[in-house]
Scaffold this active site. Structure first.
Site, PDB file in Angstrom:
ATOM      1  CG  ASP A 150      30.164 -36.919  10.761  1.00 53.31           C
ATOM      2  OD1 ASP A 150      30.911 -36.729  11.736  1.00 53.31           O
ATOM      3  OD2 ASP A 150      30.458 -36.606   9.594  1.00 53.31           O
ATOM      4  CD  GLU A 177      32.870 -30.483  13.958  1.00 50.69           C
ATOM      5  OE1 GLU A 177      32.902 -29.806  12.913  1.00 50.69           O
ATOM      6  OE2 GLU A 177      33.679 -31.416  14.168  1.00 50.69           O
TER       7      GLU A 177
END
Ligand code: FUB
Length: 325
Positions: A15, A224
């Protein structure tokens, strides 16, 4: 075409949120760790409990691990799961935004403050009022106004907030079953970056007919990993499609949208999740992303990689080098 190498191999990272501060490239990733928790759609296997900050002077050059910048035990409201963070600079201070479950198991977004890009970051005692779900991404526009983008469906709980309040019974629906897809969220941030100063609104993505993307359109709808960047005056909202494993983008003349679907940036990589950031550094544009090659394909043990991206004359994004199949 050879695959890219991870930027670091001594820890698992995922991420990645990349930013240039003071001429240096900083990366704010999740810090994946080993666990016996079995993979599930809830994402329980992503059981992270601290953040490291990394920096580099050149892409492909040595990467410095600045060590633990923030840890779970120092954040009073958190019960578990420090997921995908982002960072911002405003008025000489540095802010780390992070999602985590509160003591009731509900994902919220917290913020922590530092004097230096690498931290250490001191957490605010409560999550940001009005925040919910996961994957915060901050964007400070040229006029100084900062925005917070956030949200994630399925394990990210966005489907629980469709009435504006947390409804646990909606969790198992995972996402809208028909009609328009659930949207990422955006709100303006205060001058001190610790509170929201506007209503939370939908980041609407439109198809080629000007209609919001449908919940059935799993190849294009938001799942997301929100990210915002600006290129030649246009706002680029990019995100993951989750269960179809694409990174896509949409563009607008406003940071609040609505956004026009633009295309794919990255095809699926090894591993379930895909999450990224886009940054300009020394005149080139880069996609930071992760896959699971370092762990041989373990979904929750990921590694950050970098690819150069380019824009065509219409502003469409593509990889500078083709992605290996
Ligand atoms: O790292 C935990 C979660 O996995 C992130 O919050 C999502 O974006 C996905 O990458």
């Amino acid at each position: 075409m050879a695959d890219k190498d991870p930027i670091v191999t001594h820890v698992f990272t995922a991420d990645p949120s990349a930013h240039v501060f003071n001429g240096k490239l900083y990366v704010y990733p999740s810090h994946d760790r080993e666990t016996d928790i079995k993979d599930n759609d809830n994402g329980d296997q992503y059981d992270m409990n601290d953040y490291h900050v990394f920096s580099m002077d050149s892409v492909g050059g040595p990467v410095t691990d600045h060590g633990v910048a923030l840890k779970q035990e120092d954040i009073p409201w958190v019960s578990k799961q420090l997921w995908a963070p982002d960072a911002a600079e405003k008025n000489g201070k540095y802010y780390l935004f992070f999602p985590a479950r509160d003591k009731e198991g509900i994902f919220r977004v917290g913020v922590a403050v530092a004097d230096k890009p690498e931290g250490p970051f001191a957490p605010e005692p409560e999550p940001i009022k009005g925040s919910f779900s996961i994957d915060p991404a901050t964007f400070v526009d040229d006029d100084g106004q900062a925005y917070l983008y956030f949200g994630g469906i399925w394990g990210g709980q966005l489907q629980c907030w469709s009435t504006g309040k947390f409804v646990q019974e909606n969790y198992s629906k995972m996402e809208a079953q028909e009609g328009p897809a659930l949207c990422a969220k955006v709100a303006k941030l205060s001058e001190d970056m610790t509170s929201l100063t506007s209503d939370v609104q939908d980041v609407v993505i439109l198809d080629e007919e000007g209609k919001p993307l449908l919940s059935s359109d799993h190849d294009r709808r938001f799942f997301e990993a929100a990210w915002m960047h600006k290129y030649k005056g246009k706002y680029y909202f990019s995100y993951s499609t989750g269960d179809t494993h694409f990174l896509c983008y949409a563009t607008s003349d406003s940071p609040l949208g609505p956004f026009q679907y633009g295309g794919r940036i990255l095809e699926p990589v090894i591993g379930w999740t895909t999450h990224h950031s886009i940054v300009e550094f020394k005149g080139k544009w880069y996609l930071f992303y992760h896959d699971t090659s370092l762990s041989g394909g373990v979904n929750h043990l990921r590694c950050v990689k970098i690819r150069e991206i380019v824009y065509d004359e219409q502003g469409k994004i593509s990889l500078a080098e083709p992605q290996p199949k």
